[in-house]
Design a protein around this motif. Structure first.
Motif, PDB file in Angstrom:
ATOM      1  N   UNK A 182      56.789  36.889  19.540  1.00  0.00           N
ATOM      2  CA  UNK A 182      57.466  35.834  20.314  1.00  0.00           C
ATOM      3  C   UNK A 182      58.493  36.478  21.234  1.00  0.00           C
ATOM      4  N   UNK A 183      58.569  35.983  22.477  1.00  0.00           N
ATOM      5  CA  UNK A 183      59.524  36.518  23.429  1.00  0.00           C
ATOM      6  C   UNK A 183      60.801  35.709  23.370  1.00  0.00           C
ATOM      7  N   UNK A 184      61.908  36.348  23.765  1.00  0.00           N
ATOM      8  CA  UNK A 184      63.196  35.654  23.764  1.00  0.00           C
ATOM      9  C   UNK A 184      63.224  34.604  24.843  1.00  0.00           C
ATOM     10  N   UNK A 185      63.910  33.512  24.602  1.00  0.00           N
ATOM     11  CA  UNK A 185      64.039  32.451  25.592  1.00  0.00           C
ATOM     12  C   UNK A 185      64.972  32.893  26.711  1.00  0.00           C
ATOM     13  N   UNK A 186      64.613  32.559  27.931  1.00  0.00           N
ATOM     14  CA  UNK A 186      65.437  32.887  29.090  1.00  0.00           C
ATOM     15  C   UNK A 186      65.873  31.606  29.769  1.00  0.00           C
TER      16      UNK A 186
ATOM     17  N   UNK B 190      56.780  32.381  37.737  1.00  0.00           N
ATOM     18  CA  UNK B 190      56.438  31.015  37.303  1.00  0.00           C
ATOM     19  C   UNK B 190      55.130  30.992  36.515  1.00  0.00           C
ATOM     20  N   UNK B 191      54.073  31.507  37.070  1.00  0.00           N
ATOM     21  CA  UNK B 191      52.768  31.463  36.393  1.00  0.00           C
ATOM     22  C   UNK B 191      52.689  32.464  35.244  1.00  0.00           C
ATOM     23  N   UNK B 192      53.103  33.733  35.465  1.00  0.00           N
ATOM     24  CA  UNK B 192      53.044  34.678  34.336  1.00  0.00           C
ATOM     25  C   UNK B 192      53.831  34.211  33.111  1.00  0.00           C
ATOM     26  N   UNK B 193      54.994  33.596  33.324  1.00  0.00           N
ATOM     27  CA  UNK B 193      55.796  33.117  32.189  1.00  0.00           C
ATOM     28  C   UNK B 193      55.062  32.011  31.429  1.00  0.00           C
ATOM     29  N   UNK B 194      54.426  31.106  32.180  1.00  0.00           N
ATOM     30  CA  UNK B 194      53.696  30.014  31.522  1.00  0.00           C
ATOM     31  C   UNK B 194      52.503  30.561  30.741  1.00  0.00           C
ATOM     32  N   UNK B 195      51.810  31.518  31.307  1.00  0.00           N
ATOM     33  CA  UNK B 195      50.667  32.113  30.611  1.00  0.00           C
ATOM     34  C   UNK B 195      51.117  32.885  29.374  1.00  0.00           C
ATOM     35  N   UNK B 196      52.256  33.571  29.486  1.00  0.00           N
ATOM     36  CA  UNK B 196      52.767  34.313  28.333  1.00  0.00           C
ATOM     37  C   UNK B 196      53.189  33.369  27.224  1.00  0.00           C
ATOM     38  N   UNK B 197      53.818  32.255  27.599  1.00  0.00           N
ATOM     39  CA  UNK B 197      54.236  31.271  26.595  1.00  0.00           C
ATOM     40  C   UNK B 197      53.022  30.676  25.892  1.00  0.00           C
TER      41      UNK B 197
ATOM     42  N   UNK C  99      50.331  21.692  17.935  1.00  0.00           N
ATOM     43  CA  UNK C  99      50.818  20.884  19.060  1.00  0.00           C
ATOM     44  C   UNK C  99      51.503  21.750  20.102  1.00  0.00           C
ATOM     45  N   UNK C 100      52.255  22.755  19.641  1.00  0.00           N
ATOM     46  CA  UNK C 100      52.947  23.645  20.575  1.00  0.00           C
ATOM     47  C   UNK C 100      51.957  24.469  21.381  1.00  0.00           C
ATOM     48  N   UNK C 101      50.881  24.935  20.719  1.00  0.00           N
ATOM     49  CA  UNK C 101      49.869  25.729  21.420  1.00  0.00           C
ATOM     50  C   UNK C 101      49.151  24.889  22.475  1.00  0.00           C
ATOM     51  N   UNK C 102      48.794  23.658  22.084  1.00  0.00           N
ATOM     52  CA  UNK C 102      48.108  22.778  23.035  1.00  0.00           C
ATOM     53  C   UNK C 102      49.017  22.440  24.215  1.00  0.00           C
ATOM     54  N   UNK C 103      50.286  22.174  23.903  1.00  0.00           N
ATOM     55  CA  UNK C 103      51.238  21.837  24.967  1.00  0.00           C
ATOM     56  C   UNK C 103      51.446  23.025  25.917  1.00  0.00           C
TER      57      UNK C 103
END
Length: 223
Positions: free
Chosen positions: A1-5, A23-30, A58-62
């Protein structure tokens, strides 16, 4: 898990280039992190409670749904930034363009100076030729050969006024792009090259010139 920024600004124009690029890389990483957490729970069901497992799913789907959202957000931000740059450029054009483009007085002054200088040179060169013809006539040189006269160790020649002017035009203009030099159709004002250039000048001061003829030297010799 990465730290929240910290979340980037919502205003596209307030975002840094790095924030936009992320924007996109962060969403894909999350989404990947959430999927990995779910995969770990699925691999070891006894490690989490049913409620926690439901939360992870639910978190994975979201997180997966947020990837296309991020892609749309990125496109919107880029569009807004492009529009802002265009608006800024147009504002600069309106504010600075007229002042930078206003050189009418300078152009007219230089055109008048060129006209005056060219007329003066042509008048002087033609007067020189008239004097050569006069003294050649006085010396009894036959008509048709009065374009030169030798007196003592010096020979005066007629100046080729058009050729001299053409050489000046070529040397002043040859390095400009063709669209600036066009006279008609695809013909440029420098199409014939330098009339006193190295490939044409074997007749005056040097036998095998490697450089363009010095027009000052030419006039000193002939006038």
């Amino acid at each position: 898990m990465t730290a929240q920024t910290a979340s980037p600004p919502t205003d596209p124009l307030a975002m840094t280039d790095a924030e936009v690029a992320a924007i996109i890389p962060d969403a894909r990483q999350a989404a990947e992190n959430a999927r990995l957490a779910l995969d770990e729970a699925e691999a070891d069901p006894g490690s989490v409670t049913p409620a926690r497992f439901a939360e992870l799913r639910a978190a994975a789907e979201h997180a997966e749904l947020l990837v296309p959202v991020a892609e749309r957000r990125y496109a919107e931000v880029q569009k807004a930034r492009v529009q802002a740059r265009k608006a800024g450029a147009l504002a600069r054009v309106r504010a600075e363009g007229p002042t930078d483009l206003d050189h009418t007085s300078e152009l007219l002054a230089r055109l008048d100076a060129l006209d005056t200088a060219l007329r003066a040179f042509c008048e002087a060169a033609y007067a020189h030729n008239e004097r050569v013809t006069y003294w050649a006539t006085e010396a009894g040189i036959a008509e048709g050969s009065r374009d030169a006269i030798a007196i003592g160790g010096k020979t005066w020649h007629h100046l080729d006024g058009g050729r001299l002017v053409e050489a000046l035009v070529y040397r002043a203009m040859y390095h400009y792009p063709d669209e600036f030099l066009l006279t008609s159709g695809s013909r440029t004002i420098t199409h014939d090259g330098d009339p006193y250039g190295p490939k044409r000048m074997g007749e005056r001061l040097v036998n095998a010139p490697r450089t363009a003829l010095d027009l000052h030297d030419l006039i000193r010799k002939d006038a």
